[in-house]
Every structure is written in C-alpha cells, then in structure tokens.
Scaffold this active site. Structure first.
Site, PDB file in Angstrom:
ATOM      1  N   ARG A  70     -27.566  -8.626 -21.746  1.00  0.00           N
ATOM      2  CA  ARG A  70     -28.303  -9.897 -21.810  1.00  0.00           C
ATOM      3  C   ARG A  70     -28.355 -10.436 -23.243  1.00  0.00           C
ATOM      4  NH1 ARG A  70     -31.092  -6.515 -18.380  1.00  0.00           N
ATOM      5  NH2 ARG A  70     -31.556  -7.248 -16.278  1.00  0.00           N
ATOM      6  N   ASN A  77     -27.894 -19.500 -25.736  1.00  0.00           N
ATOM      7  CA  ASN A  77     -29.097 -19.859 -24.993  1.00  0.00           C
ATOM      8  C   ASN A  77     -30.235 -20.290 -25.910  1.00  0.00           C
ATOM      9  OD1 ASN A  77     -27.765 -19.552 -22.649  1.00  0.00           O
ATOM     10  ND2 ASN A  77     -28.751 -17.637 -22.029  1.00  0.00           N
ATOM     11  N   VAL A 100     -37.528 -17.893 -18.206  1.00  0.00           N
ATOM     12  CA  VAL A 100     -36.710 -17.004 -17.372  1.00  0.00           C
ATOM     13  C   VAL A 100     -35.340 -16.761 -18.032  1.00  0.00           C
ATOM     14  CG1 VAL A 100     -35.725 -16.676 -15.045  1.00  0.00           C
ATOM     15  CG2 VAL A 100     -37.891 -17.870 -15.308  1.00  0.00           C
ATOM     16  N   ARG A 133     -38.066  -4.490  -8.412  1.00  0.00           N
ATOM     17  CA  ARG A 133     -36.832  -3.709  -8.217  1.00  0.00           C
ATOM     18  C   ARG A 133     -37.149  -2.211  -8.175  1.00  0.00           C
ATOM     19  NH1 ARG A 133     -33.059  -7.297 -12.345  1.00  0.00           N
ATOM     20  NH2 ARG A 133     -32.158  -8.624 -10.738  1.00  0.00           N
ATOM     21  N   HIS A 157     -36.882  -6.808 -21.273  1.00  0.00           N
ATOM     22  CA  HIS A 157     -36.088  -7.063 -20.062  1.00  0.00           C
ATOM     23  C   HIS A 157     -34.621  -6.907 -20.486  1.00  0.00           C
ATOM     24  CE1 HIS A 157     -34.996  -8.621 -16.180  1.00  0.00           C
ATOM     25  NE2 HIS A 157     -34.294  -9.603 -16.714  1.00  0.00           N
TER      26      HIS A 157
HETATM   27  C1  LAC Z   1     -31.605  -9.983 -13.963  1.00  0.00           C
HETATM   28  C2  LAC Z   1     -31.343 -11.103 -14.880  1.00  0.00           C
HETATM   29  C3  LAC Z   1     -31.806 -12.386 -14.302  1.00  0.00           C
HETATM   30  O1  LAC Z   1     -32.329  -9.062 -14.347  1.00  0.00           O
HETATM   31  O2  LAC Z   1     -31.891 -10.865 -16.133  1.00  0.00           O
HETATM   32  O3  LAC Z   1     -31.096 -10.027 -12.851  1.00  0.00           O
END
Ligand code: LAC
Length: 289
Positions: A70, A77, A100, A133, A157
């Site tokens: 990411r 971005n 997001v 998740r 993240h």
């Molecule tokens: C994910 C991206 C959106 O975790 O960061 O799927």
C-alpha cells in the site's frame, strides 16, 4: 448504496472522470423502485456539490497492483488527497472526514494537516475492515457464526497491522481458549495478507464490498450517535506513547467524531511492535509528505 439504503439519505458521488459518478448515481437511483426506498444520489465531477455535507468519505486514489504494498502509492495518492481536502475545507468546513485512500494512515495524517480540522473529526477507515477480516477468518476456522466473534486489530493498515488475539473474544472468552498458538498465528497472518490476496486474485483494483460495509458502519455510528468502540486510524497525541501520527487504535465514535481513544494494556512485545509501526509511518511521512 449501503449508505443511501440504510438512511434513505442524500448522497453525492464525486469523481474526476466526468460521467463516471453520474452514471453510478443513475444506476443506483434505478434500484429505488425495486428496493422500495426513496433515497437520492447525485453524481458529478463538480466537487462544489458536496457543500454543507455532514460526512465526507474520501476513497479517491490509485489502488495497488498485484505484488505492491500500500505504501508504494504514497506520492500519487498524496496529491489527490491534498487537492480534495482543500475543496472539502472550502465547501464542507464542518464535515467529519473519513479517509479510505491508501496508504491509509499516511493519507489520514495528510488529510488532517491539510484540512486543519480538529483531530476528532478526521480519521481513517482501516482497522474496522481489518477486524472484520480477522473475525471472518476465525469464524471460518472454528466453524462458528461470525457474529459470535469480537475481534480487535490495531497498528497500521499495512504490513504493521496487529491483530490482537489476547483482546479478541468469542462469546466473551479469549480466542486462545479455542485455538492453539499455531492456528492463531495462521489467522493473524491471513488477516494481514487479506487485502493483498484479494488484489492478486482481482488482477486490477482492490477489495470493495467489505470496505464499503465498514464505511457504512462508521457512517451509521456517527449519524445515530451510537458511541460504539471501533478501530480507526486516529491521530495520536501521547496515547500509546506516540505523537503526531495517525494509526489504528480502538476509538469511541459518536455524532461529533472520535470521543475517546481507548488505550489497551498491550503486552510488552505488542507495545514494542506498535511503536515500531508508528516509527515507520513517521519516517515515511517525514520523507514524502
Ligand atoms: C484492503 C485495501 C482497501 O485492505 O487497503 O483491501
């Protein structure tokens, strides 16, 4: 669609690709008769349409390609998020802003600095998705209903994501009572790699159904002033011994945004991993933003 359906509210979609947002708005409104819900959705490339919005969700930006982290999206971005935030500041100065766009924690910090809003009103959606998740993978592995799992994930993240088995419970009992160490390690790794797993399978773009569910949940908590505790990328000022960095932590969320950042009593190894993750984010922020 989830937001429009749940609140029968006014939603505005903005996309720089002229026609894209308008097309999606028409398509969404065509579903109203079947769904028997009178929401309105407008679509445009004219960002002034967001004027007076109560909540703004920023999803614009490039997504990863298979094999990318990411963080590799940072420079491209950043310019998109920055430009958007200048418009949000102008047209919706009282909005709560949910970020997001990836790399999530760094884009949240950039949004906060560009907007100049209170840090309680600017935060990132990431840990909410990551916890969902983690819960999903646990439920699958134990063959139990996913609603019985209460999962907690903190950290960035990204590769510094930290699913926390010792704060994750099933019907109130700690996860460790249901799984041996090896299985716990597997579901933790599966959680960290889930975004990448989906990116690789899709070939182009990244996950969107679960992220949209997470965003809609945050919007619901805010609108209904539910004051539930969820994972958000929040800007820390001393909590967890970190400063001037946005990173995933549990937060109590309500009508005014973040009402409280919850400090979990982490084990020393976890506290160290969290600090490493925060230090890595800070290094990237100082280098690129
Ligand atoms: C994910 C991206 C959106 O975790 O960061 O799927």
């Amino acid at each position: 669609m989830r937001i429009a359906e749940e609140f029968a509210s006014d939603v505005v979609l903005i996309d720089i690709a002229s026609g894209m947002a308008k097309a999606k708005a028409l398509d969404l409104e065509d579903a109203r008769n079947i769904r028997k819900i009178n929401y309105t959705v407008a679509g445009s490339d004219d960002i002034s349409l967001i004027s007076g919005s109560e909540i703004v969700v920023i999803t614009a930006g490039l997504t990863r390609k298979p094999g990318m982290q990411r963080e590799e999206l940072i420079q491209k971005n950043a310019s998109i998020v920055k430009e958007l935030c200048l418009s949000i500041k102008k047209f919706s100065p009282d909005a709560i802003v949910i970020v997001v766009t990836n790399p999530l924690d760094l884009m949240t910090r950039l949004a906060l600095k560009t907007l100049g809003f209170k840090s309680s009103k600017v935060f990132g959606m990431g840990p909410t998705l990551d916890a969902s998740r983690f819960a999903n993978l646990i439920a699958e592995r134990l063959n139990i209903p996913v609603s019985e799992v209460d999962a907690v994930v903190i950290g960035s993240h990204g590769e510094g994501m930290m699913p926390l088995p010792n704060f994750t419970t099933i019907r109130g009992l700690p996860l460790e009572q249901f799984m041996d160490e090896q299985k716990v390690a597997e579901v933790m790794a599966g959680t960290v790699g889930r975004g990448q797993e989906i990116v690789s399978l899709l070939g182009s773009g990244s996950a969107f159904f679960a992220p949209s569910a997470a965003v809609a949940d945050l919007v619901k908590i805010i609108f209904k002033d539910q004051k539930r505790t969820v994972g958000l990328s929040a800007c820390l000022s001393g909590q967890y011994q970190a400063n001037d960095i946005c990173i995933g932590v549990p937060c109590r969320l309500g009508r005014e945004g973040i009402e409280q950042i919850i400090e979990l009593p982490l084990e020393s190894k976890q506290a160290q991993a969290f600090l490493n993750s925060a230090a890595h984010l800070k290094e990237l922020a100082e280098k690129y933003l």
